[in-house]
Structure formats: C-alpha cells, structure tokens
Design an enzyme around this catalytic site. Structure first.
Site, PDB file in Angstrom:
ATOM      1  N   VAL A 149       3.399  -0.018  -5.687  1.00 46.67           N
ATOM      2  CA  VAL A 149       3.958   1.273  -6.069  1.00 46.67           C
ATOM      3  C   VAL A 149       2.878   2.131  -6.707  1.00 46.67           C
ATOM      4  CG1 VAL A 149       5.664   2.420  -7.495  1.00 46.67           C
ATOM      5  CG2 VAL A 149       6.198   0.208  -6.468  1.00 46.67           C
ATOM      6  N   CYS A 150       2.667   3.321  -6.122  1.00 43.25           N
ATOM      7  CA  CYS A 150       1.707   4.295  -6.664  1.00 43.25           C
ATOM      8  C   CYS A 150       0.332   3.637  -6.791  1.00 43.25           C
ATOM      9  CB  CYS A 150       2.230   4.861  -7.976  1.00 43.25           C
ATOM     10  SG  CYS A 150       1.300   6.290  -8.576  1.00 43.25           S
ATOM     11  N   GLN A 151      -0.253   3.605  -7.990  1.00 47.46           N
ATOM     12  CA  GLN A 151      -1.561   2.959  -8.166  1.00 47.46           C
ATOM     13  C   GLN A 151      -1.481   1.470  -7.826  1.00 47.46           C
ATOM     14  OE1 GLN A 151      -2.729   2.352 -12.225  1.00 47.46           O
ATOM     15  NE2 GLN A 151      -4.865   2.863 -11.839  1.00 47.46           N
ATOM     16  N   GLY A 153       0.177   0.353  -5.434  1.00 48.83           N
ATOM     17  CA  GLY A 153       0.036   0.332  -3.985  1.00 48.83           C
ATOM     18  C   GLY A 153      -1.425   0.410  -3.573  1.00 48.83           C
ATOM     19  N   MET A 158       4.427   2.271  -1.534  1.00 43.83           N
ATOM     20  CA  MET A 158       5.361   3.355  -1.901  1.00 43.83           C
ATOM     21  C   MET A 158       4.603   4.392  -2.718  1.00 43.83           C
ATOM     22  SD  MET A 158       8.742   1.172  -3.011  1.00 43.83           S
ATOM     23  CE  MET A 158       9.917   2.532  -2.964  1.00 43.83           C
TER      24      MET A 158
END
Lengths: 359, 386
Positions: free
Chosen positions: A148-150, A152, A172
């Site tokens: 998720v985000c960083q 990811g 994501m």
C-alpha cells in the site's frame, strides 16, 4: 443594519454554539473503547526490532480457504490499521471473508536509535525475514505480496530483488515513477533538502510529516473539516462522531521517519527517479523492475491527491510480467480503504484476483 | 454521564444572547450630536456580538486549555486529557469556531451595503479592516505551526511591519548596495506588494554580503570554537527569519488577492440577487476560493522553492542550536545527542553484523545438512553394493 439580518445572524451563531456543545456532550459520553480501530483478532508471530508481523485469525466465511498466504505491507509514513479502521469498513476483513490467509507488517514507531535504518534494511532484511518466516511456517515457497502506497513501492522493489519468493504482487495507490510534478508532494520533494532534515532530526518527527499532508488541502483539512462537523446535526450521533474520531486519530498518528530511509527515498526516488531508470541500488544490487515476472495487479485512485495516476500506472510497462492488470476507482487516496466503494467493490475484487492467482 | 449542570448553564447563555439581541434591536439609536462618532454596541450590535464571540474562543483557550487544574476534574477528563483524541478534536473545533467568528466580522462589513465597483475600493476596504484580515489569516496559518514556533511567526510578521514603518532608517544601508533595492522599496511604498519577493531576495543577498559575513567570520582566542558556533547560530537564525518572512509575505499576498476575489464574487451575487443569506453560505464561498487558490499556488515552483528553503533554513538553525547546547552543557556528566548518536550507530552496526552472521550460519547449516544427506546416501549405496 437590517433587523431581520441581525436576528438571523445571531440565531445562526447560537445554533453553531449549540451544536458544538451537543458534540461536547456526545464526546464526553463516548467510552474510549468506541474510538478504537484494529479490532480484528490477530497473533504476533514474528518480530525484529520494533517491527511486528501479525497473522490474522480466520473469520467465519463460506469462502474456501486460500492456501497461499498474502503479506500486506503498509507505508512507513502512516499506521497500517487504516486497513481495519472499523468493523464495517475493514479491507482486511473483506480479504479474510474471501478466504485469504492474511499477514500484516506493523513497522512500529521509530525512535532515535532507528535513525540509521536504511531502505535496504526495511526491504532486504525486515521484509525478507518476514517472507522467509511465512514461507517456512506455511510450507509455501512463494507467497503473495500486497503493498500500500510506499509499502507498495517497497513490495515492488522486493519482488524485483526476490522474484523467486513471490507468487503474485498487488500494488495499491503505489508510486513508482516519481518524475511527474502534478501532485504537491512530488513538486515539493524536488526541492526538499532531505539531508538537512535528517541531519537536524535523525528521526523526522511525525508532526513534521503531518504539516505537509495538511497543506495538500489546507482549508478542508484544518478549519473546514471541524466547521462542517460543528454545523452538522449528526454531531449528536455517537456512531457518526466515533467514526470521525477514529479517522482523526489515524490521520494524526504519524510515526517518525527513520532518517537514512527517508533520505534515500527522497533523494533516490523523488528527486532522481532511480527506480524507473533502473539505477536504484539496494544491498549492492541494482533494482531492475523487468525482473518482476509474477502476476501483477495495480490499483489506483482517480482522485488521489497524494499519488497521482501518472506515478502509479508506469509500473505496468516497467515490469516483465505477462499477466498484469491495472484498474482505477473514482475514489481518493484514503477513500481506497474507507469508502463504501472499497467494501463493496475494491477489496472483493482484490480478494477474487488473489484467490485466482493462488490456485 | 452527568454534565454537572453544563447544559443548563449554556442554555441560559443562549437565552441571554437572544434577549440581548432583542434589547439592542429595540434600543438602536444614531450617535448623539457632538459625540465622537465612535460606534457603540447599540450602533453596531452585530460587531459587538462578534467581538464577544471572538473573546469567548480566546478565553476558552487561555483559561481552560492551558489550565492544569482542568485536567484533574472528573467531568473534564475526556475533554482535557491530551491522551484522548476527544480533547484534540474539541480544541480544533473551537479554533475553527474562532476562524468562523473572525470571518463573520468581515462579512458583517459587507452585508446590506452596495457592492464595490472597482478593485481600488476593495483594496481600500481591506486596508481599512486590516486587523480583521490579519486575524483571519492567522486563524488559517496557526494550525500548521507547531506551538513552540508561533512566537517566532508573530515576530516575523512584526518584522514585516517594521520594514514598512521604519522606512529610510532601516532601508538606507541596503539602498546603498544597489539600485535594485531602491526600486523594490519604491514599489512597496506605492502599495505594490508584489515587490516583496524581489525585495527579500535582495535583502538576503545584502545580508549575506554584510551581517552574514560578520556572523560567519573566524573567531580568536581560547573560546574561538564556541564563539564561532554561537555566531553561526545567529547567522542561521537570521537566515531562517528572512526565509520565513519571504514565505509569510507570499502567503499574505495570496490571502489578500483571494479576499479581493471573495468580495468581487460577493458583489456579483448581490447584483444577481443571489447573495449568501447566512454566514455559512458566505464561509462556503470564502473557503472554496481560498482552497482552490492556495492549492494552485502551492504547486508552483516559486512556492516549492520558498517553502523548501524555509524548511532547510529551519533545520540548519536547529543543528546550530543543538551544537551550542552541547557545547554549553559539555561539562555535565550525562550523555548528549552526539554521544547517543554515536552509540546508536554502534548498536545498529552490531545488529547488522549479528544479522549477517546469523544468515551465514544458516547457510552453513543448510550446506552441512546437504552434505550429511549426500554422505548418508553415499554410505547407503556402498552398503547396497556390498
């Protein structure tokens, strides 16, 4: 001075005050337990330093259990319990209801001693040890990763370096191409002196990170949100207020950032875009995104003010995978997890995809 | 939970406010002949009410939030215990209410009057109500500023005013550095605030070439090193203030332009008969214009440069403050930041070394296990041959 206007203005002010006081009364009556998140049952199964790996207990579901486990990696800049913010808005719960076997990394709250932790440490040490632990305990040589985000970005880098351990990758709202400047954080990071910040603080306080997030929507996130709350009759509703307070708690629960990691993240990624250029080096090895050959599912938010589509989508052309899917939803960065759409569409779609790739 | 009579108290407060309003409405009179003409509460009841509301929020902050006794009473636990997000959220609601009250002060100046026809009229209106606009600007800026930095910000704002009011006495030495500065100052004197950007850039340069050299000069004597660090701290402080002033002047300039847009928009709505009927409607217009404008400004390279420069100068100032503190406290028998940083580095290196050693051991164990298996298979096959 128009008398009717005067009376109306005073009444409006009194209504506002009255609403605030009703809100105070509701807040005074709210027990602390009502404002808690992260309520799904889980066990701590592994730890290194302040990092904890949790294994969620299965929930009652008619779905068939999926054997290949999935490890969720959240960003360092916020807390992972966003994905289980409350019982009726829990992406993790939706995954469990799909039959997935879910693990999650909790990075913890870095303190001064963590200032020297690098990206290499987070990815090739902590994440790798977690993957090794899950592989060993489940008997699966390869596991699924969801970042998720960083987180990811970290999962993507990990997969490029350890493709032999990854069955499938889900990203994501993940930034990979840092060259665009159409999001404020991207624009500011180009000029940010990360070295000065790290030299001054060691571990950059979460409050400092919060200021930059508030500035992304300066009026909505400071004055506007609270005025709207105080003007809304729903302020008397304990459920509405506790949902609001849970989000508030998460928004301002920002951990400090380990200096060595954020230094490299800003300098090598935001400024020099080394990941997309194939120049990023971790642990003495170049990170080549073409080494990613497992199935990939990239999900983005169309109204994301933190990670624009122009930063996430390029992953699709950068990897070597033949089985890859991209989709976007008309939600914001946080709405990806807490909106009603996330429960009805996003999480189930991810669950179905992982189930399919775990056969 | 019992509200300990709070509900009754505030209900009475609302009744008092409504009764006061009715009394004012019945007693409104123009100023008497020969009077100073200064407006009283009877002449401008809404302004008086507004001042009262502004006072309520400020009193709340001073008497309640900063009062340690409030944390001890049981009914206030939820409200004033900082470990509880309720306290933080309530504080933010009150701060926002203050912003709304300050916006109301401006709105009341517009309601019922003919809309302005020219930009100059709007600028004059803003100038005449400067105090209200500055209050409103600070309401918006304050949430971004850590508590400990707020005096620094207000000092910087005062510095901006000093630049305006001290005139020739302050600017004269800088004027002598080049015609560029004179031109910017002249623009400022004529009310062209866009000259701030250029002026501060040149002031920074002028500072570097004058006082900056003084603070960066090599020292002499036994305490040379300490003196140089202290001078560097001053240097870093002034550079930070200059950078902060540039940032604040940009934000102020944008706020001002946004207010012009808000008033122009309000005037258009009045002309169309669609003007906002409530403060909330006016606030919605104000917040939309400001949010869109500031997000656009924040994305410009100019803002990015100024903002990041301020962040950098703040960090450099902090580095020197820490150094000066360490030098001053060098004689006390407890570890300092630099000692701890060195210790943490050692611990980190040891942890990494331990991890690498563990990995190597694991690999050796795996190889040994493979070898044992191979040897066992060899022995078995030999036995089989026999």
């Amino acid at each position: 001075m128009n008398a009717a206007f005067l009376e109306k203005s005073v009444q409006e002010s009194i209504d506002f005050q009255s609403n605030v006081l009703k809100g105070i009364k509701t807040m005074l009556d709210l027990p602390r337990e009502e404002i808690k998140s992260d309520l799904l049952e889980k066990d701590e199964v592994f730890s290194i330093g302040k990092m904890r790996l949790y294994h969620y207990k299965p929930v009652k579901t008619s779905a068939k259990p999926v054997k290949v486990p999935v490890m969720v990696t959240y960003a360092l800049v916020n807390r992972q319990y966003m994905m289980d913010i409350q019982p009726d808005r829990s992406v993790i719960k939706s995954f469990l209801e799909s039959g997935l076997d879910v693990y999650i990394i909790d990075w913890g709250y870095p303190t001064a001693e963590d200032r020297y932790m690098t990206m290499d440490d987070h990815i090739n040490w902590y994440m790798d040890e977690c993957v090794n632990f899950i592989s060993k305990s489940t008997g699966h040589k390869k596991i699924n990763l969801l970042g998720v985000c960083q987180g990811g970005t970290f999962s993507t880098i990990y997969t490029a370096l350890h493709q032999d351990k990854v069955n499938a990758l889900v990203t994501m709202v993940t930034p990979v191409d840092f060259s665009p400047s159409d999001a404020l954080l991207f624009a500011w990071s180009k000029n940010m002196d990360a070295d000065a910040m790290v030299d001054a603080y060691g571990v950059i306080p979460g409050e400092v990170m919060n200021v930059s997030y508030l500035m992304l929507k300066p009026f909505s996130l400071t004055l506007g949100k609270y005025i709207d709350l105080a003007s809304d009759k729903k302020i008397e509703d304990p459920e509405y207020l506790s949902n609001f307070l849970r989000m508030e708690k998460w928004i301002f629960d920002s951990p400090g950032q380990a200096g060595a990691t954020i230094r490299q993240f800003i300098n090598d990624l935001y400024k020099d875009n080394k990941l997309m250029k194939g120049e990023l080096e971790l642990g003495g090895k170049k990170v080549n995104l073409k080494n990613i050959t497992c199935p990939l599912f990239a999900i983005c938010a169309e109204y994301d003010h933190l990670v624009p589509l122009s930063s996430s989508k390029p992953l699709m052309d950068a990897v070597g995978s033949s089985d890859k899917s991209f989709t976007s939803f008309p939600v914001g960065h946080i709405g990806m997890y807490v909106s009603s759409r996330s429960q009805k569409e996003i999480a189930p779609q991810i669950g179905r995809w992982l189930v399919e790739k775990s056969k | 939970m019992s509200d300990y009579g709070m509900g009754d108290l505030f209900k009475k407060s609302f009744e008092i406010q409504q009764n006061m309003t009715k009394a004012w409405l019945n007693a409104v009179n123009p100023p008497a002949a020969g009077s100073s003409g200064e407006k009283t509460a009877a002449d401008d009841p809404l302004a008086a009410m507004n001042k009262m509301y502004q006072g309520i929020y400020e009193t709340w902050q001073k008497q309640f939030l900063d009062n340690p006794w409030m944390k001890l009473t049981p009914w206030s636990y939820n409200l004033f215990n900082s470990e509880n997000p309720v306290q933080d959220m309530f504080n933010k609601m009150m701060n926002s209410g203050k912003g709304l009250a300050d916006l109301s002060a401006i709105w009341q100046q517009l309601v019922g009057k003919d809309p302005f026809t020219t930009r100059d009229e709007i600028l004059k209106f803003i100038e005449d109500n400067k105090a209200d606009f500055e209050r409103l600007s600070m309401d918006f800026i304050n949430p971004f500023i850590p508590e400990s930095m707020r005096p620094l910000i207000s000092n910087a704002m005062d510095l901006v005013k000093q630049y305006e009011s001290s005139g020739k006495g302050f600017v004269k030495p800088w004027l002598e550095l080049g015609p560029k500065n004179a031109e910017d100052f002249k623009k400022l004197a004529e009310g062209d605030t866009s000259a701030y950007g250029g002026l501060y850039k040149n002031l920074n340069q002028a500072y570097q070439e004058s006082f900056g050299k003084l603070f960066s000069a090599a020292g002499l004597g036994l305490t040379r090193e300490q003196n140089e660090t202290v001078m560097s701290q001053f240097d870093a402080f002034f550079k930070m203030i200059i950078s902060l002033t540039e940032l604040m002047s940009l934000v102020t300039e944008v706020s001002r332009e946004n207010m012009v847009t808000v008033i122009e928009t309000y005037g258009q709505l009045v002309a169309e008969g669609k003007q906002p009927q409530t403060l909330k409607e006016f606030y919605d217009i104000w917040v939309k214009i400001n949010e869109n404008s500031f997000v656009k400004v924040f994305g410009t390279p100019q803002f990015s440069r100024i903002f990041c420069d301020f962040a950098k100068k703040s960090c450099e100032f902090k580095i020197y403050v820490d150094k000066v503190l360490e030098q001053t406290l060098g004689w006390v028998p407890f570890p300092k930041n630099s000692d701890m940083a060195s210790l943490y580095k050692t611990v980190y290196d040891l942890r990494k070394s331990d991890y690498r050693s563990s990995k190597e051991l694991d690999e050796i164990r795996e190889e040994l296990a493979s070898l044992r298996t191979a040897v066992a298979q060899l022995n078995n096959s030999k036995k089989g041959d026999k």
